[in-house]
Scaffold this motif. Structure first.
Motif, PDB file in Angstrom:
ATOM      1  N   GLN A 127      15.481  23.034  95.015  1.00  0.00           N
ATOM      2  CA  GLN A 127      16.080  22.742  93.717  1.00  0.00           C
ATOM      3  C   GLN A 127      16.775  21.386  93.737  1.00  0.00           C
ATOM      4  OE1 GLN A 127      18.456  26.235  92.930  1.00  0.00           O
ATOM      5  NE2 GLN A 127      16.714  27.351  92.080  1.00  0.00           N
ATOM      6  N   ARG A 128      17.455  21.069  94.850  1.00  0.00           N
ATOM      7  CA  ARG A 128      18.075  19.741  94.980  1.00  0.00           C
ATOM      8  C   ARG A 128      17.008  18.662  94.978  1.00  0.00           C
ATOM      9  NH1 ARG A 128      21.197  22.795  98.210  1.00  0.00           N
ATOM     10  NH2 ARG A 128      20.081  22.267 100.133  1.00  0.00           N
ATOM     11  N   ARG A 129      15.917  18.891  95.706  1.00  0.00           N
ATOM     12  CA  ARG A 129      14.814  17.936  95.744  1.00  0.00           C
ATOM     13  C   ARG A 129      14.223  17.764  94.343  1.00  0.00           C
ATOM     14  NH1 ARG A 129       9.497  17.853  94.349  1.00  0.00           N
ATOM     15  NH2 ARG A 129       8.178  16.607  95.677  1.00  0.00           N
ATOM     16  N   ASP A 130      14.010  18.868  93.639  1.00  0.00           N
ATOM     17  CA  ASP A 130      13.435  18.827  92.297  1.00  0.00           C
ATOM     18  C   ASP A 130      14.337  18.055  91.329  1.00  0.00           C
ATOM     19  OD1 ASP A 130      11.285  20.254  93.239  1.00  0.00           O
ATOM     20  OD2 ASP A 130      11.864  22.147  92.279  1.00  0.00           O
ATOM     21  N   ARG A 131      15.656  18.259  91.418  1.00  0.00           N
ATOM     22  CA  ARG A 131      16.581  17.515  90.548  1.00  0.00           C
ATOM     23  C   ARG A 131      16.476  16.016  90.823  1.00  0.00           C
ATOM     24  NH1 ARG A 131      19.932  21.942  91.351  1.00  0.00           N
ATOM     25  NH2 ARG A 131      21.005  20.922  93.085  1.00  0.00           N
ATOM     26  N   PHE A 132      16.434  15.653  92.110  1.00  0.00           N
ATOM     27  CA  PHE A 132      16.300  14.247  92.460  1.00  0.00           C
ATOM     28  C   PHE A 132      14.988  13.676  91.903  1.00  0.00           C
ATOM     29  CE2 PHE A 132      14.162  11.175  95.178  1.00  0.00           C
ATOM     30  CZ  PHE A 132      15.000  10.097  94.992  1.00  0.00           C
ATOM     31  N   VAL A 133      13.887  14.392  92.102  1.00  0.00           N
ATOM     32  CA  VAL A 133      12.582  13.916  91.622  1.00  0.00           C
ATOM     33  C   VAL A 133      12.589  13.796  90.100  1.00  0.00           C
ATOM     34  CG1 VAL A 133      10.123  14.515  91.449  1.00  0.00           C
ATOM     35  CG2 VAL A 133      11.319  14.735  93.644  1.00  0.00           C
ATOM     36  N   ASP A 134      13.136  14.788  89.411  1.00  0.00           N
ATOM     37  CA  ASP A 134      13.230  14.728  87.948  1.00  0.00           C
ATOM     38  C   ASP A 134      13.990  13.471  87.510  1.00  0.00           C
ATOM     39  OD1 ASP A 134      11.953  17.183  87.823  1.00  0.00           O
ATOM     40  OD2 ASP A 134      13.775  18.326  87.372  1.00  0.00           O
ATOM     41  N   ASP A 135      15.140  13.227  88.132  1.00  0.00           N
ATOM     42  CA  ASP A 135      15.966  12.071  87.771  1.00  0.00           C
ATOM     43  C   ASP A 135      15.272  10.751  88.103  1.00  0.00           C
ATOM     44  OD1 ASP A 135      17.901  13.803  86.844  1.00  0.00           O
ATOM     45  OD2 ASP A 135      19.171  13.628  88.634  1.00  0.00           O
ATOM     46  N   ALA A 136      14.583  10.700  89.236  1.00  0.00           N
ATOM     47  CA  ALA A 136      13.882   9.471  89.624  1.00  0.00           C
ATOM     48  C   ALA A 136      12.782   9.145  88.621  1.00  0.00           C
ATOM     49  CB  ALA A 136      13.299   9.615  91.032  1.00  0.00           C
ATOM     50  N   LEU A 145       5.896  16.521  84.267  1.00  0.00           N
ATOM     51  CA  LEU A 145       5.805  17.844  83.666  1.00  0.00           C
ATOM     52  C   LEU A 145       5.754  18.882  84.780  1.00  0.00           C
ATOM     53  CD1 LEU A 145       3.999  15.736  81.815  1.00  0.00           C
ATOM     54  CD2 LEU A 145       3.790  17.791  80.461  1.00  0.00           C
ATOM     55  N   ARG A 146       6.482  19.948  84.588  1.00  0.00           N
ATOM     56  CA  ARG A 146       6.500  21.037  85.571  1.00  0.00           C
ATOM     57  C   ARG A 146       5.810  22.254  84.970  1.00  0.00           C
ATOM     58  NH1 ARG A 146       9.308  20.377  90.038  1.00  0.00           N
ATOM     59  NH2 ARG A 146      10.638  18.551  90.162  1.00  0.00           N
ATOM     60  N   PHE A 147       4.960  22.863  85.775  1.00  0.00           N
ATOM     61  CA  PHE A 147       4.279  24.092  85.399  1.00  0.00           C
ATOM     62  C   PHE A 147       4.612  25.145  86.447  1.00  0.00           C
ATOM     63  CE2 PHE A 147       1.881  20.857  83.254  1.00  0.00           C
ATOM     64  CZ  PHE A 147       1.445  21.444  82.080  1.00  0.00           C
ATOM     65  N   THR A 148       4.768  26.381  86.010  1.00  0.00           N
ATOM     66  CA  THR A 148       5.048  27.476  86.926  1.00  0.00           C
ATOM     67  C   THR A 148       3.734  27.982  87.513  1.00  0.00           C
ATOM     68  OG1 THR A 148       6.963  28.091  85.601  1.00  0.00           O
ATOM     69  CG2 THR A 148       6.139  29.736  87.144  1.00  0.00           C
ATOM     70  N   ALA A 149       3.707  28.125  88.835  1.00  0.00           N
ATOM     71  CA  ALA A 149       2.510  28.626  89.517  1.00  0.00           C
ATOM     72  C   ALA A 149       2.266  30.071  89.126  1.00  0.00           C
ATOM     73  CB  ALA A 149       2.674  28.503  91.024  1.00  0.00           C
ATOM     74  N   SER A 173      -0.919   3.360  72.281  1.00  0.00           N
ATOM     75  CA  SER A 173       0.267   3.083  73.075  1.00  0.00           C
ATOM     76  C   SER A 173      -0.036   2.526  74.458  1.00  0.00           C
ATOM     77  CB  SER A 173       1.082   4.363  73.217  1.00  0.00           C
ATOM     78  OG  SER A 173       2.134   4.166  74.118  1.00  0.00           O
ATOM     79  N   ASP A 174       0.702   1.485  74.858  1.00  0.00           N
ATOM     80  CA  ASP A 174       0.582   0.918  76.192  1.00  0.00           C
ATOM     81  C   ASP A 174       1.678   1.402  77.116  1.00  0.00           C
ATOM     82  OD1 ASP A 174      -1.698  -0.546  75.909  1.00  0.00           O
ATOM     83  OD2 ASP A 174      -0.682  -2.369  75.282  1.00  0.00           O
ATOM     84  N   THR A 175       2.593   2.202  76.614  1.00  0.00           N
ATOM     85  CA  THR A 175       3.704   2.638  77.462  1.00  0.00           C
ATOM     86  C   THR A 175       3.814   4.152  77.449  1.00  0.00           C
ATOM     87  OG1 THR A 175       5.249   2.486  75.617  1.00  0.00           O
ATOM     88  CG2 THR A 175       5.035   0.536  77.012  1.00  0.00           C
ATOM     89  N   CYS A 176       4.366   4.666  78.522  1.00  0.00           N
ATOM     90  CA  CYS A 176       4.632   6.108  78.604  1.00  0.00           C
ATOM     91  C   CYS A 176       6.012   6.367  78.031  1.00  0.00           C
ATOM     92  CB  CYS A 176       4.612   6.576  80.056  1.00  0.00           C
ATOM     93  SG  CYS A 176       3.017   6.407  80.834  1.00  0.00           S
ATOM     94  N   PRO A 177       6.177   7.406  77.254  1.00  0.00           N
ATOM     95  CA  PRO A 177       7.507   7.716  76.743  1.00  0.00           C
ATOM     96  C   PRO A 177       8.433   8.127  77.874  1.00  0.00           C
ATOM     97  CG  PRO A 177       5.943   9.443  76.170  1.00  0.00           C
ATOM     98  CD  PRO A 177       5.158   8.343  76.807  1.00  0.00           C
ATOM     99  N   ASN A 178       9.707   7.802  77.741  1.00  0.00           N
ATOM    100  CA  ASN A 178      10.696   8.155  78.762  1.00  0.00           C
ATOM    101  C   ASN A 178      11.126   9.581  78.527  1.00  0.00           C
ATOM    102  OD1 ASN A 178      12.689   8.300  80.616  1.00  0.00           O
ATOM    103  ND2 ASN A 178      13.977   6.699  79.728  1.00  0.00           N
ATOM    104  N   THR A 179      10.687  10.471  79.443  1.00  0.00           N
ATOM    105  CA  THR A 179      11.023  11.872  79.294  1.00  0.00           C
ATOM    106  C   THR A 179      11.551  12.428  80.594  1.00  0.00           C
ATOM    107  OG1 THR A 179       8.826  12.599  79.946  1.00  0.00           O
ATOM    108  CG2 THR A 179       9.196  12.245  77.594  1.00  0.00           C
ATOM    109  N   ARG A 180      12.267  13.509  80.500  1.00  0.00           N
ATOM    110  CA  ARG A 180      12.674  14.263  81.691  1.00  0.00           C
ATOM    111  C   ARG A 180      11.646  15.359  81.888  1.00  0.00           C
ATOM    112  NH1 ARG A 180      17.563  13.224  83.722  1.00  0.00           N
ATOM    113  NH2 ARG A 180      17.684  15.274  84.677  1.00  0.00           N
ATOM    114  N   SER A 181      11.636  15.948  83.055  1.00  0.00           N
ATOM    115  CA  SER A 181      10.642  16.989  83.298  1.00  0.00           C
ATOM    116  C   SER A 181      10.927  18.191  82.421  1.00  0.00           C
ATOM    117  CB  SER A 181      10.622  17.388  84.769  1.00  0.00           C
ATOM    118  OG  SER A 181      11.823  18.039  85.092  1.00  0.00           O
ATOM    119  N   ILE A 182       9.867  18.887  82.104  1.00  0.00           N
ATOM    120  CA  ILE A 182       9.956  20.056  81.235  1.00  0.00           C
ATOM    121  C   ILE A 182       9.269  21.206  81.953  1.00  0.00           C
ATOM    122  CG2 ILE A 182       9.362  20.965  78.961  1.00  0.00           C
ATOM    123  CD1 ILE A 182       8.888  17.941  78.194  1.00  0.00           C
TER     124      ILE A 182
END
Length: 184
Positions: A127-136, A145-149, A173-182
């Motif tokens: 969960q700590r790793r996932d929070r860091f990855v989401d923020d990065a 995007l996160r999907f449940t296995a 669009s030439d850019t990706c929208p700035n989003t957090r993981s969902i």
């Protein structure tokens, strides 16, 4: 007779030594303790990959198990030899991976990254790793995007979740929208 036996033994030793040296030269003289992985994806990851592939068709390229440092980069470089900031931030992403990266087929522009969260993602360290990855990813403006296995994947739902990010530069669009993981 004894001299002949010594000569044959010496010749045999020389031939064996020469063959051993040739083998070392050809193989680089190094032996590493590596063996191949049986397969790149687990059965769950492969089932999910297949569902994502069905959801997006041939409109995009899908890469598996991509190192985060190949998707994100550290914004600044070293200013002087003792400046370790770049290395600090690079090390945080250099040994982490995301499960899938969706790219444009021509040019490889990154459209979105995908994580498949299995039971291991319930552990505190994950969960700590996932929070860091989401923020990065959020700070870089790359959709994650996160999907449940699970046992089965709904291709329609995957398609709906990915649709906002599949606009290629040829279509607009030439850019990706700035989003957090969902998480779904």
């Amino acid at each position: 007779m004894a001299e002949m036996l010594v000569l044959i033994t010496a010749a045999l030793v020389i031939v064996v030594f020469t063959l051993w040296q040739l083998k070392r030269m050809v193989s680089g003289g190094r032996r590493y303790p590596y063996i191949p992985q049986e397969r790149l994806n687990t059965p769950t990851e492969q089932a999910f990959y297949t569902a994502v592939q069905r959801a997006v068709g041939t409109t995009v390229l899908i890469a598996c198990k991509v190192r985060i440092a190949d998707v994100l980069q550290v914004r600044f470089r070293q200013r002087h030899r003792r400046d370790q900031r770049w290395w600090h931030y690079f090390r945080l992403i250099s040994s982490k991976h995301v499960d899938l990266v969706v790219c444009e087929p021509h040019g490889g522009r990154i459209l979105a990254a995908i994580e498949l969260d299995d039971r291991s993602h319930r552990r505190g360290d994950r969960q700590r790793r996932d929070r860091f990855v989401d923020d990065a990813f959020a700070s870089a403006g790359v959709p994650l995007l996160r999907f449940t296995a699970g046992g089965r994947y709904d291709v329609q739902k995957i398609q709906e979740r990915l649709a906002p990010y599949l606009t290629t530069s040829n279509e607009g669009s030439d850019t990706c929208p700035n989003t957090r993981s969902i998480t779904s």
